[in-house]
Design a protein around this motif. Structure first.
Motif, PDB file in Angstrom:
ATOM      1  N   TRP A   1       0.840  -1.188   0.000  1.00 35.08           N
ATOM      2  CA  TRP A   1       0.000   0.000   0.000  1.00 35.08           C
ATOM      3  C   TRP A   1       0.882   1.247   0.000  1.00 35.08           C
ATOM      4  O   TRP A   1       1.873   1.321   0.717  1.00 35.08           O
ATOM      5  N   LEU A   2       0.453   2.258  -0.759  1.00 33.44           N
ATOM      6  CA  LEU A   2       1.108   3.564  -0.753  1.00 33.44           C
ATOM      7  C   LEU A   2       0.018   4.626  -0.792  1.00 33.44           C
ATOM      8  O   LEU A   2      -0.711   4.743  -1.782  1.00 33.44           O
ATOM      9  N   THR A   3      -0.128   5.390   0.306  1.00 34.36           N
ATOM     10  CA  THR A   3      -1.170   6.417   0.413  1.00 34.36           C
ATOM     11  C   THR A   3      -0.521   7.784   0.562  1.00 34.36           C
ATOM     12  O   THR A   3       0.404   7.956   1.362  1.00 34.36           O
ATOM     13  N   HIS A   4      -1.008   8.751  -0.203  1.00 40.34           N
ATOM     14  CA  HIS A   4      -0.470  10.109  -0.154  1.00 40.34           C
ATOM     15  C   HIS A   4      -1.573  11.091   0.197  1.00 40.34           C
ATOM     16  O   HIS A   4      -2.686  11.024  -0.338  1.00 40.34           O
ATOM     17  N   ARG A   5      -1.245  12.031   1.103  1.00 40.64           N
ATOM     18  CA  ARG A   5      -2.160  13.110   1.472  1.00 40.64           C
ATOM     19  C   ARG A   5      -1.400  14.420   1.393  1.00 40.64           C
ATOM     20  O   ARG A   5      -0.269  14.500   1.885  1.00 40.64           O
ATOM     21  N   ARG A   6      -2.034  15.451   0.826  1.00 41.16           N
ATOM     22  CA  ARG A   6      -1.346  16.745   0.723  1.00 41.16           C
ATOM     23  C   ARG A   6      -2.348  17.885   0.745  1.00 41.16           C
ATOM     24  O   ARG A   6      -3.498  17.731   0.322  1.00 41.16           O
ATOM     25  N   GLY A   7      -1.871  19.049   1.271  1.00 36.49           N
ATOM     26  CA  GLY A   7      -2.671  20.261   1.240  1.00 36.49           C
ATOM     27  C   GLY A   7      -3.456  20.500   2.502  1.00 36.49           C
ATOM     28  O   GLY A   7      -4.510  19.900   2.706  1.00 36.49           O
ATOM     29  N   LYS A   8      -2.951  21.383   3.388  1.00 34.97           N
ATOM     30  CA  LYS A   8      -3.690  21.810   4.576  1.00 34.97           C
ATOM     31  C   LYS A   8      -3.676  23.322   4.665  1.00 34.97           C
ATOM     32  O   LYS A   8      -2.853  23.999   4.033  1.00 34.97           O
TER      33      LYS A   8
ATOM     34  N   GLY B   1      -2.898  26.951   5.730  1.00 33.22           N
ATOM     35  CA  GLY B   1      -1.840  27.694   6.394  1.00 33.22           C
ATOM     36  C   GLY B   1      -0.468  27.064   6.369  1.00 33.22           C
ATOM     37  O   GLY B   1       0.454  27.583   7.009  1.00 33.22           O
ATOM     38  N   GLU B   2      -0.264  25.952   5.636  1.00 37.38           N
ATOM     39  CA  GLU B   2       1.052  25.331   5.605  1.00 37.38           C
ATOM     40  C   GLU B   2       1.178  24.415   4.395  1.00 37.38           C
ATOM     41  O   GLU B   2       0.186  24.032   3.778  1.00 37.38           O
ATOM     42  N   THR B   3       2.423  24.107   4.078  1.00 37.86           N
ATOM     43  CA  THR B   3       2.695  23.062   3.103  1.00 37.86           C
ATOM     44  C   THR B   3       2.708  21.739   3.838  1.00 37.86           C
ATOM     45  O   THR B   3       3.445  21.566   4.809  1.00 37.86           O
ATOM     46  N   PHE B   4       1.879  20.813   3.403  1.00 35.25           N
ATOM     47  CA  PHE B   4       1.746  19.537   4.109  1.00 35.25           C
ATOM     48  C   PHE B   4       1.772  18.406   3.092  1.00 35.25           C
ATOM     49  O   PHE B   4       1.065  18.436   2.088  1.00 35.25           O
ATOM     50  N   SER B   5       2.610  17.400   3.375  1.00 29.71           N
ATOM     51  CA  SER B   5       2.695  16.215   2.524  1.00 29.71           C
ATOM     52  C   SER B   5       2.965  15.003   3.406  1.00 29.71           C
ATOM     53  O   SER B   5       3.871  15.037   4.246  1.00 29.71           O
ATOM     54  N   ARG B   6       2.167  13.946   3.221  1.00 28.80           N
ATOM     55  CA  ARG B   6       2.358  12.740   4.028  1.00 28.80           C
ATOM     56  C   ARG B   6       2.223  11.502   3.163  1.00 28.80           C
ATOM     57  O   ARG B   6       1.313  11.395   2.346  1.00 28.80           O
ATOM     58  N   TRP B   7       3.148  10.558   3.370  1.00 24.78           N
ATOM     59  CA  TRP B   7       3.120   9.261   2.702  1.00 24.78           C
ATOM     60  C   TRP B   7       2.982   8.178   3.748  1.00 24.78           C
ATOM     61  O   TRP B   7       3.758   8.126   4.705  1.00 24.78           O
ATOM     62  N   ASP B   8       1.988   7.312   3.570  1.00 28.37           N
ATOM     63  CA  ASP B   8       1.806   6.153   4.445  1.00 28.37           C
ATOM     64  C   ASP B   8       2.129   4.889   3.655  1.00 28.37           C
ATOM     65  O   ASP B   8       1.586   4.678   2.562  1.00 28.37           O
ATOM     66  N   PHE B   9       2.998   4.052   4.215  1.00 28.31           N
ATOM     67  CA  PHE B   9       3.392   2.796   3.592  1.00 28.31           C
ATOM     68  C   PHE B   9       2.885   1.638   4.447  1.00 28.31           C
ATOM     69  O   PHE B   9       3.075   1.631   5.669  1.00 28.31           O
ATOM     70  N   ARG B  10       2.246   0.669   3.801  1.00 29.15           N
ATOM     71  CA  ARG B  10       1.781  -0.527   4.517  1.00 29.15           C
ATOM     72  C   ARG B  10       2.177  -1.771   3.719  1.00 29.15           C
ATOM     73  O   ARG B  10       1.933  -1.845   2.515  1.00 29.15           O
ATOM     74  N   GLU B  11       2.789  -2.714   4.410  1.00 28.83           N
ATOM     75  CA  GLU B  11       3.100  -4.009   3.813  1.00 28.83           C
ATOM     76  C   GLU B  11       2.192  -5.041   4.459  1.00 28.83           C
ATOM     77  O   GLU B  11       2.186  -5.201   5.688  1.00 28.83           O
ATOM     78  N   GLU B  12       1.427  -5.761   3.645  1.00 26.78           N
ATOM     79  CA  GLU B  12       0.422  -6.690   4.160  1.00 26.78           C
ATOM     80  C   GLU B  12       0.684  -8.109   3.669  1.00 26.78           C
ATOM     81  O   GLU B  12       0.891  -8.344   2.478  1.00 26.78           O
ATOM     82  N   ILE B  13       0.664  -9.052   4.598  1.00 25.81           N
ATOM     83  CA  ILE B  13       0.651 -10.475   4.271  1.00 25.81           C
ATOM     84  C   ILE B  13      -0.684 -11.033   4.752  1.00 25.81           C
ATOM     85  O   ILE B  13      -1.029 -10.925   5.933  1.00 25.81           O
ATOM     86  N   GLU B  14      -1.458 -11.636   3.821  1.00 27.58           N
ATOM     87  CA  GLU B  14      -2.795 -12.149   4.138  1.00 27.58           C
ATOM     88  C   GLU B  14      -2.835 -13.660   3.939  1.00 27.58           C
ATOM     89  O   GLU B  14      -2.212 -14.188   3.006  1.00 27.58           O
ATOM     90  N   TYR B  15      -3.583 -14.348   4.804  1.00 30.60           N
ATOM     91  CA  TYR B  15      -3.675 -15.810   4.740  1.00 30.60           C
ATOM     92  C   TYR B  15      -5.123 -16.239   4.926  1.00 30.60           C
ATOM     93  O   TYR B  15      -5.844 -15.703   5.782  1.00 30.60           O
ATOM     94  N   GLY B  16      -5.575 -17.202   4.114  1.00 30.05           N
ATOM     95  CA  GLY B  16      -6.916 -17.745   4.254  1.00 30.05           C
ATOM     96  C   GLY B  16      -6.951 -18.848   5.292  1.00 30.05           C
ATOM     97  O   GLY B  16      -6.493 -19.965   5.030  1.00 30.05           O
TER      98      GLY B  16
END
Length: 275
Positions: free
Chosen positions: A56-63, A65-80
């Motif tokens: 997963w790669l999630t990006h958020r930007r724009g707040k 009164g300020e310059t704002f940039s955030r990246w969230d990284f998620r590594e997922e292992i799923e099992y049935g």
């Protein structure tokens, strides 16, 4: 872990998302299940004994009164685990950059480990509607978060797919002998149409509401996001990208948008494989 260089620090949205896709699609992957949305879950689960990896790669930007940039990284292992029950383990990382014109700060953090549990009650392919229950706890040493979802979805033949989720989150942050409590109510949904055997195009929407405390008492802020979801799938790998600009929020801080708790734009890329 402030200076860990586990990932590149992309500041350009498109470049960062493309890099994330190329890192995963360059390998010779096995056939994968497909996700047509990145914020909305469908009611299906992995078959018993099957494994899946998702980046997963999630990006958020724009707040306001300020310059704002955030990246969230998620590594997922799923099992049935069972025919109707799957579980996942996530590693979570965050890269944040802020600049208010006076001070500038960049911070890379480990945001903890999450454990996902998803139980399917009704099958979206064979029942009138698919239904699943979802539970995900997260812990990182100073924060505890619980997330619960009600998942509805339906596959209409091989062309159309629709999904709708209701999510609850409760968060506890422990700092300086104080406990900060917050809760979230979120509605997500989407519709997708398969244009070709490989490509699908859809529309996804998200309504995110933040409350003070964990009892959903005083609402702090809310925002609506709507945008396209583009999906590509092959016999070896799949990828889905959603772009969600904020269209309305309250209390309004900028042109009818809420830019204190939320951002002007959110984007998420997920690339997955089965093995």
């Amino acid at each position: 872990m402030k200076k860990l260089m586990m990932y590149p620090r992309p500041r350009n949205l498109f470049a960062g998302l493309v890099v994330g896709a190329l890192l995963l699609t360059s390998a010779n992957f096995a056939c994968a299940d497909e996700r047509f949305f990145t914020y909305s879950y469908d009611a299906d689960v992995l078959p018993k004994g099957a494994w899946e990896f998702e980046q997963w790669l999630t990006h958020r930007r724009g707040k306001a009164g300020e310059t704002f940039s955030r990246w969230d990284f998620r590594e997922e292992i799923e099992y049935g685990l069972l025919d109707n029950l799957s579980t996942s383990l996530y590693l979570n990382f965050r890269d944040t950059h802020t600049d208010d014109g006076v001070t500038s700060e960049s911070k890379f953090e480990f945001k903890g480990i999450s454990s996902e549990w998803k139980y399917r009650l009704l099958n979206p392919n064979t029942d009138p509607v698919g239904l699943a229950l979802y539970f995900e706890p997260t812990y990182n040493g100073t924060e505890v978060e619980l997330e619960e979802k009600l998942i509805l979805s339906k596959n209409f033949g091989e062309k159309w797919q629709a999904a709708f989720n209701v999510s609850l989150e409760q968060e506890w942050e422990f700092e300086h002998n104080e406990t900060r409590r917050e809760s979230v109510l979120e509605f997500t949904g989407g519709v997708s149409y398969k244009l070709t055997p490989h490509w699908a195009l859809g529309l996804e929407a998200r309504n995110h509401r933040v409350f003070e405390g964990v009892d959903y008492g005083d609402k702090i802020a809310s925002a609506w996001f709507v945008g396209p979801a583009v999906h590509y799938g092959s016999s070896k790998w799949w990828a889905t990208l959603t772009m969600l600009p904020q269209i309305q929020g309250s209390p309004s801080t900028n042109g009818g948008r809420e830019l204190k708790e939320h951002t002007k734009l959110e984007a998420r890329l997920i690339v997955g494989i089965n093995f």
